[in-house]
Every structure is written in structure tokens, then in C-alpha cells.
Design a protein around this motif. Structure first.
Motif: not given
Length: 197
Positions: A101-105, A114-119
Motif C-alpha cells: 500500500g505504499y506509493r513509490l515513484t 523516506k516517507r515509507i521509512d517513517r510510515e
């Protein structure tokens, strides 16, 4: 040998798997066996155990352990994928993170990582909430704070005969030894009540 029934699974091994989550202990030797197959065997053993010996509480505890284990593995996979992607773009890992469910472009690649790591840290919060649902260690062990080995030692003392703690099956422990101990204690209490009169 793979322990597939409560008749063959040693009680000590069952407790150790519950405490550590290491289902590889279902193999009595160093056989190479698929972890998914072991997980299915363990789930069936726990289902059999809960149906035969346990009340609803133990079933809930087992389900909480399963959820903790799943979340812990998910967290580890996400962290490893993020760490790997920081050094090298890998489409399989990107798809893996997207499947969670993570968004990675590629346009915002570093910021997305970085956002995925934090989330992903939210997973540890969920794990801790599940851990709070577990009974305290003293509630979890057999016979009010005794380890399984201490419990079996008490059985020897009460029953008056010795047995190998590490080979006693779950079935023998609950269907034979535990019942004999309860019956003997009840008989002793009954005799003590008669003697007091």
C-alpha cells in the motif's frame, strides 16, 4: 521427524515454540522443510490443542502471537526493502512496497523512500499494542508462575515416579499426568478432611 500430532509433540517443545515463535522446532532434526508447511502444521497443532485442552483465552493469546509475528515480519521486510532501494533501484522491491500500500515513484524516489521509512514505524506501534494484550509472563506460564520443567518436577514429587521431561508429549501431559496429579491432590485433600474430623 516432524511433529505433526499432539501425541508426538513434546510439551516442552510446544511451550518453547509458543514463547519463541520458532516453528522450526517442529523438526526433531535439521531437515530442510518449507517454513509455510511448518506454519500450517503449527496452526493445526494449536487448533487441535485449543479444541481439546484450552479454553478461549489461549486461542486469543495464540491469535495475538500470530498477528505480532506477521507484523514483525512485515516491518522487517519493509525496512530491508527501503534500505536496499536506497542503494539500488529494483522493480521487484518497488512492487513489493506497493503491494503493502505504499506509493513509490521514480519522480519522488528519495522523498518517497523516506516517507515509507517513517510510515512503517506505525507498524511497531501496532506490535506494541498487540503485546499489551498478551498476559503477563507469570500469567502465561503453567501453574501460576512455574516453568513447564518446574511443573513436571512437581508432578514427579506428587506422583512418585520419574519421567523424561523432554519427551513427554502434549497429549500424555494433559490426558495422563495432569489428570493423575489432580486426582491425587483431590484424594489427599479428601483424606486430610477426614483426618480433621
Amino acid at each position: 521427524m516432524i511433529y505433526k500430532t499432539l501425541r508426538t509433540l513434546p510439551k516442552v517443545t510446544q511451550i518453547e515454540i509458543i514463547e519463541t515463535g520458532n516453528i522450526r522446532l517442529l523438526c526433531s532434526n535439521e531437515e530442510e522443510i518449507d517454513i509455510n508447511e511448518l506454519a500450517l502444521i503449527w496452526e493445526q497443532l494449536q487448533a487441535d490443542f485449543n479444541e481439546k485442552y484450552n479454553k478461549q483465552q489461549h486461542s486469543k493469546v495464540f491469535n495475538v502471537y500470530k498477528e505480532i509475528e506477521y507484523l514483525d515480519k512485515k516491518y522487517t521486510i519493509i525496512k530491508c526493502a527501503v534500505d536496499s532501494l536506497e542503494f539500488n533501484v529494483d522493480n521487484d522491491l518497488i512492487e513489493l512496497l506497493q503491494s503493502y500500500g505504499y506509493r513509490l515513484t521514480l519522480e519522488n524516489y528519495n522523498e518517497d523512500l523516506k516517507r515509507i521509512d517513517r510510515e512503517s514505524e506505525a507498524i511497531t506501534i501496532k506490535i506494541n499494542k498487540f503485546k499489551e494484550k498478551l498476559p503477563k509472563q507469570s500469567e502465561q506460564t503453567e501453574s501460576s508462575g512455574f516453568s513447564i520443567i518446574e511443573n513436571m518436577g512437581a508432578f514427579i514429587s506428587i506422583l512418585g515416579f520419574d519421567f523424561d521431561f523432554y519427551t513427554v508429549s502434549v497429549e500424555k501431559y494433559h490426558d495422563a499426568l495432569e489428570k493423575q496429579v489432580k486426582n491425587k491432590i483431590a484424594a489427599i485433600e479428601k483424606q486430610n478432611a477426614k483426618n480433621k474430623k
